[in-house]
Design an enzyme around this catalytic site. Sequence first.
Site, PDB file in Angstrom:
ATOM      1  CE1 TYR A 148      40.967  40.256  34.835  1.00  0.00           C
ATOM      2  CE2 TYR A 148      42.750  38.863  35.628  1.00  0.00           C
ATOM      3  CZ  TYR A 148      41.926  39.954  35.792  1.00  0.00           C
ATOM      4  OH  TYR A 148      42.061  40.749  36.908  1.00  0.00           O
ATOM      5  CG  ASP A 243      48.644  37.829  29.957  1.00  0.00           C
ATOM      6  OD1 ASP A 243      49.497  37.334  30.728  1.00  0.00           O
ATOM      7  OD2 ASP A 243      47.635  38.438  30.351  1.00  0.00           O
ATOM      8  CE  LYS A 271      47.420  34.298  38.085  1.00  0.00           C
ATOM      9  NZ  LYS A 271      46.700  34.840  36.965  1.00  0.00           N
TER      10      LYS A 271
HETATM   11  C1  PLP Z   1      46.274  36.388  36.720  1.00  0.00           C
HETATM   12  C2  PLP Z   1      46.426  36.965  35.370  1.00  0.00           C
HETATM   13  C3  PLP Z   1      46.744  38.317  35.152  1.00  0.00           C
HETATM   14  C4  PLP Z   1      46.755  39.319  36.258  1.00  0.00           C
HETATM   15  O1  PLP Z   1      47.715  39.065  37.203  1.00  0.00           O
HETATM   16  P1  PLP Z   1      47.557  39.711  38.675  1.00  0.00           P
HETATM   17  O2  PLP Z   1      48.831  39.361  39.353  1.00  0.00           O
HETATM   18  O3  PLP Z   1      46.337  39.084  39.269  1.00  0.00           O
HETATM   19  O4  PLP Z   1      47.385  41.181  38.488  1.00  0.00           O
HETATM   20  C5  PLP Z   1      47.024  38.722  33.871  1.00  0.00           C
HETATM   21  N1  PLP Z   1      46.969  37.865  32.845  1.00  0.00           N
HETATM   22  C6  PLP Z   1      46.649  36.573  32.999  1.00  0.00           C
HETATM   23  C7  PLP Z   1      46.648  35.662  31.826  1.00  0.00           C
HETATM   24  C8  PLP Z   1      46.346  36.084  34.265  1.00  0.00           C
HETATM   25  O5  PLP Z   1      45.956  34.816  34.420  1.00  0.00           O
END
Ligand code: PLP
Length: 431
Positions: A148, A243, A271
């Site tokens: 994701y 990511d 995060k």
């Molecule tokens: C949470 C997440 C996102 C998106 O971040 P948001 O702050 O919710 O837009 C993108 N990539 C990964 C791997 C994530 O876990």
Amino acid sequence: MIILHNLEKSKELYSKAKKYIPGGVNSPVRAFKAVGCDPVFIKKGKRAYLYDEDSNKYLDYVCSWGPLIFGHANKKIIKAVEKSLRNGFTYGAPTQLEVELAQLITNCIPSIEKIRLVSSGTEATMSAIRLARAYTKKDKIIKFKGCYHGHADSFLVQMGSGGLTFSMPNSPGVLEDVAKNTILANFNNKEDIKDIFNRFKGQICAVIVEPVAGNMGVVKPENDFLNFLSEIAHENDSLLIFDEVITGFRLGLAGAQGIYKVEPDITTLGKIIGGGFPLAAFGGKSKIMDMLSPEGPVYQAGTLSGNPIACTAGITTIKMLIEDPPYDRLEKITKYLTEEIQKIFKKYSISSYISQCGSMFTPFFCNDKVIDLDSALKSDIYIYSKFFQELLKRGIYPPASQFESWFVSTAHSEKDIDFTLRVIENVAKNL
Ligand SMILES: *Cc1c(COP(=O)(O)O)cnc(C)c1O
């Protein structure tokens, strides 16, 4: 063992919320739909615990989906943020705080020479792809099934019946014209990647991957998968994007790339780097990052980007992580927890595979090792739902979906871990 009954206020709030907010929530997984019950409304969090509107107390394994590596309402972060608040909330002008945070992050993660701050992970990955397209002058990205990367159009794509060449949007509102530029591959599958690079020769701008996947449940890269991705991307003049929105500062100070010793061209973070506030970032080699406006032609901007409150929380968090890295203890305690859970499941003949990496883990209810989305989907989600509901009733708050990571924070004590194991033993008997 306490069994919670009273969720009256949560139920009331949920029906009211549904009147004013689509589905009653501001992010779908919060509605508990995947685990077949109604959401609890949270009033406050303290250290490793959440308290709902009916004053039920839960040991929290969600940690706001990853940011809270020090648990809720950490005193040092509160103090720093309180002080920062008195200086105003946002200026729309550069600050020393942004420079300090950028310097801290680039010092920790060698592949990041320059970095730009944004407010969400979605913004970070969306901007990283734009930059990769501009830099390589190519259109298509390779994305892994089950990874994701936020909710930008390019990432909301699912394989259609036509096979890998035929990418279809998996949300209405996403144009097929956009979806066709996202090519899906299976995590840990080198043949897939070779195939795609052959089939779309000269068209792939980047491979984007969660180096340790957290969004199909925790799935680790096998063998030298990440190295392989780096090699094949570079042979084809494409970029490798990690990511690390979850894994950055979660698995170590240099994220997953520090552990697996692979340097991506661009890294996205989020995060933890915001310490619980809306802050994310993308960064990489200077020659790529300098293509961003105002240095270069690639447009990217944000009214609240580098917000001083969020930067303060981020700086404080990262400094605490540098001063006293908690990673060995987190790994140890999480490993112990997952090994003991595995023993309990075995004792009660429950098919399970528990995937763990640092302070991230996921219990899957299936027979075989989970290496990609297809093997993750073999997990029995009905058992997970029951497991979730029974844990919740007994004061443990797990992620409301099988396909998410559980997080352990430094606020989780050995007593908390033992409590968790007692509850799981109690629940496993009747699972
Ligand atoms: C949470 C997440 C996102 C998106 O971040 P948001 O702050 O919710 O837009 C993108 N990539 C990964 C791997 C994530 O876990």
